[in-house]
Enzyme design. Structure first.
Site, PDB file in Angstrom:
ATOM      1  N   HIS A  25      33.864   8.394   6.087  1.00  0.00           N
ATOM      2  CA  HIS A  25      32.781   8.705   6.568  1.00  0.00           C
ATOM      3  C   HIS A  25      33.276  10.360   7.122  1.00  0.00           C
ATOM      4  O   HIS A  25      34.196  10.411   7.544  1.00  0.00           O
ATOM      5  CB  HIS A  25      32.465   8.018   7.835  1.00  0.00           C
ATOM      6  CG  HIS A  25      31.320   8.282   8.516  1.00  0.00           C
ATOM      7  ND1 HIS A  25      29.945   8.254   8.338  1.00  0.00           N
ATOM      8  CD2 HIS A  25      31.076   8.956   9.832  1.00  0.00           C
ATOM      9  CE1 HIS A  25      28.930   8.785   8.752  1.00  0.00           C
ATOM     10  NE2 HIS A  25      29.756   9.003   9.984  1.00  0.00           N
ATOM     11  N   GLY A  54      31.815  12.168  -6.569  1.00  0.00           N
ATOM     12  CA  GLY A  54      33.026  11.635  -6.650  1.00  0.00           C
ATOM     13  C   GLY A  54      34.309  12.483  -6.484  1.00  0.00           C
ATOM     14  O   GLY A  54      35.247  12.381  -6.883  1.00  0.00           O
ATOM     15  N   SER A  55      34.147  13.412  -5.314  1.00  0.00           N
ATOM     16  CA  SER A  55      35.320  14.227  -5.366  1.00  0.00           C
ATOM     17  C   SER A  55      36.336  13.490  -4.486  1.00  0.00           C
ATOM     18  O   SER A  55      37.458  13.692  -4.692  1.00  0.00           O
ATOM     19  CB  SER A  55      35.031  15.660  -4.598  1.00  0.00           C
ATOM     20  OG  SER A  55      34.492  15.202  -3.129  1.00  0.00           O
ATOM     21  N   ASN A  56      36.041  12.366  -3.616  1.00  0.00           N
ATOM     22  CA  ASN A  56      37.129  11.627  -2.961  1.00  0.00           C
ATOM     23  C   ASN A  56      37.463  10.906  -4.139  1.00  0.00           C
ATOM     24  O   ASN A  56      38.865  10.445  -3.992  1.00  0.00           O
ATOM     25  CB  ASN A  56      36.418  10.840  -2.092  1.00  0.00           C
ATOM     26  CG  ASN A  56      36.412  11.634  -0.755  1.00  0.00           C
ATOM     27  OD1 ASN A  56      37.278  11.938   0.116  1.00  0.00           O
ATOM     28  ND2 ASN A  56      35.027  12.233  -0.403  1.00  0.00           N
ATOM     29  N   GLU A  65      39.031  15.359   4.089  1.00  0.00           N
ATOM     30  CA  GLU A  65      38.872  14.051   3.408  1.00  0.00           C
ATOM     31  C   GLU A  65      39.858  13.753   2.079  1.00  0.00           C
ATOM     32  O   GLU A  65      40.335  12.382   2.069  1.00  0.00           O
ATOM     33  CB  GLU A  65      37.400  13.801   2.789  1.00  0.00           C
ATOM     34  CG  GLU A  65      36.502  13.733   4.043  1.00  0.00           C
ATOM     35  CD  GLU A  65      34.975  13.608   3.619  1.00  0.00           C
ATOM     36  OE1 GLU A  65      34.782  12.782   2.627  1.00  0.00           O
ATOM     37  OE2 GLU A  65      34.214  14.433   4.022  1.00  0.00           O
TER      38      GLU A  65
END
Ligand code: GRF
Length: 217
Positions: free
Chosen positions: A112, A14-16, A177
Site C-alpha cells: 500500500h 506491474g512495476s512492483n 516500494e
C-alpha cells in the site's frame, strides 16, 4: 529450504511485480515467481512478465457477471494448480471476500502506498500532501478482510518535500516500494514472521532496521 512459490496478482502496470521478478532472479532469494495473474486482460504487467519468462494467466472478473465468489473460485483454482505458497497483491484492484482471504490467511501480502494505518484507500499521495505530513512512505502487510489493514511486515519512509506534487511524491514512493516489497517477501518466504497479538514480529532481525527501510542517500 525449497524456494517458496509465489503468485503476483496485478491489474495494471506491474512495476512492483517487475521488482519482485528481478529480486527472485538472485540465487539466494527464498522465493520464485511461479505465476503472474491479472484480472484485466490488457494489464501492461502481463507483457513484462511474459517477456521475463514468467507464466501468466488472466482471470477476467468481467466474465463472471458480478459473481464475486465465482471469480474468486477461478482465481483460487489458478493458484492451486500452480502450487502457490504465497500470494503477493501488487496493484490488484479487486476487493477480496472473507472467503478468499481466509484461504490465504497468513500467506497473502499487499503493498500500500502510504504508512498505514494512515491514508487507506486510493489517492494516498494527495491525502498525504493535504494532511501536511513530513514523512510518507509505503507498507507491506498481511491481508485480512478489512481493506488496507492487517499485520504490518515492513514499511519504508519517504520524506515529503515542500515542492512535492502528488506525482513527484508518488514516483519517489514507488521507487521505495520496489525496494520494500522484495525485502518483505523475503522475510515471509524465509518464515521469519510471527503474528503476536495482531503485530508481525520478525524472527532473528538483528535490528529493527531490517523491517524499516530508510531512504537511500
Ligand atoms: C502501487 O503504488 C502499489 O502500492 C499500489 O498500487 C500501485 C501499483 O503499481 N497498491 P504497480 O502496478 O506495481 O506499478
Amino acid at each position: 529450504m525449497p524456494r517458496k512459490r509465489v503468485a503476483v496478482l496485478i491489474s495494471g502496470r506491474g512495476s512492483n511485480m517487475t521488482a519482485l521478478i528481478a529480486a527472485a532472479k538472485a540465487a539466494d532469494y527464498p522465493a520464485e515467481i511461479a505465476i503472474v495473474i491479472s484480472n484485466r486482460p490488457d494489464a501492461a504487467g502481463l507483457k513484462h512478465a511474459g517477456s521475463a519468462g514468467i507464466a501468466t494467466a488472466t482471470v477476467d472478473h468481467t466474465a463472471f457477471n458480478e459473481d464475486r465468489e465465482a471469480f474468486e473460485r477461478a482465481l483460487h483454482g489458478e493458484l492451486q494448480s500452480h502450487q502457490v505458497d504465497i500470494v503477493c497483491l501488487a496493484g490488484f484492484m479487486r476487493l477480496l471476500t472473507p472467503w478468499f482471504v481466509q484461504q490465504w490467511a497468513g500467506r497473502m501480502l499487499n503493498i500500500h502506498p502510504a504508512l498505514l494505518p494512515s491514508f487507506k484507500g486510493l489517492h494516498t499521495h494527495e491525502a498525504a500532501l493535504r494532511a501536511g505530513v513530513k514523512i510518507h512512505g509505503a507498507t507491506v502487510h498481511f491481508v485480512i478482510p478489512e481493506m488496507d489493514s492487517g499485520p504490518i511486515v515492513a514499511q519504508v519512509a519517504v520524506p515529503v518535500l515542500d515542492t512535492d506534487t502528488p506525482d513527484t511524491l508518488a514516483s519517489r514512493v514507488l521507487m521505495a516500494e520496489h525496494r520494500l516489497y522484495p525485502l518483505a517477501l523475503r522475510l515471509v518466504a524465509e518464515d521469519r514472521t510471527r503474528i503476536v497479538d495482531g503485530r508481525c514480529h520478525i524472527v532473528g532481525a538483528a535490528t529493527a532496521e531490517e523491517a524499516l527501510l530508510v531512504p537511500e542517500g
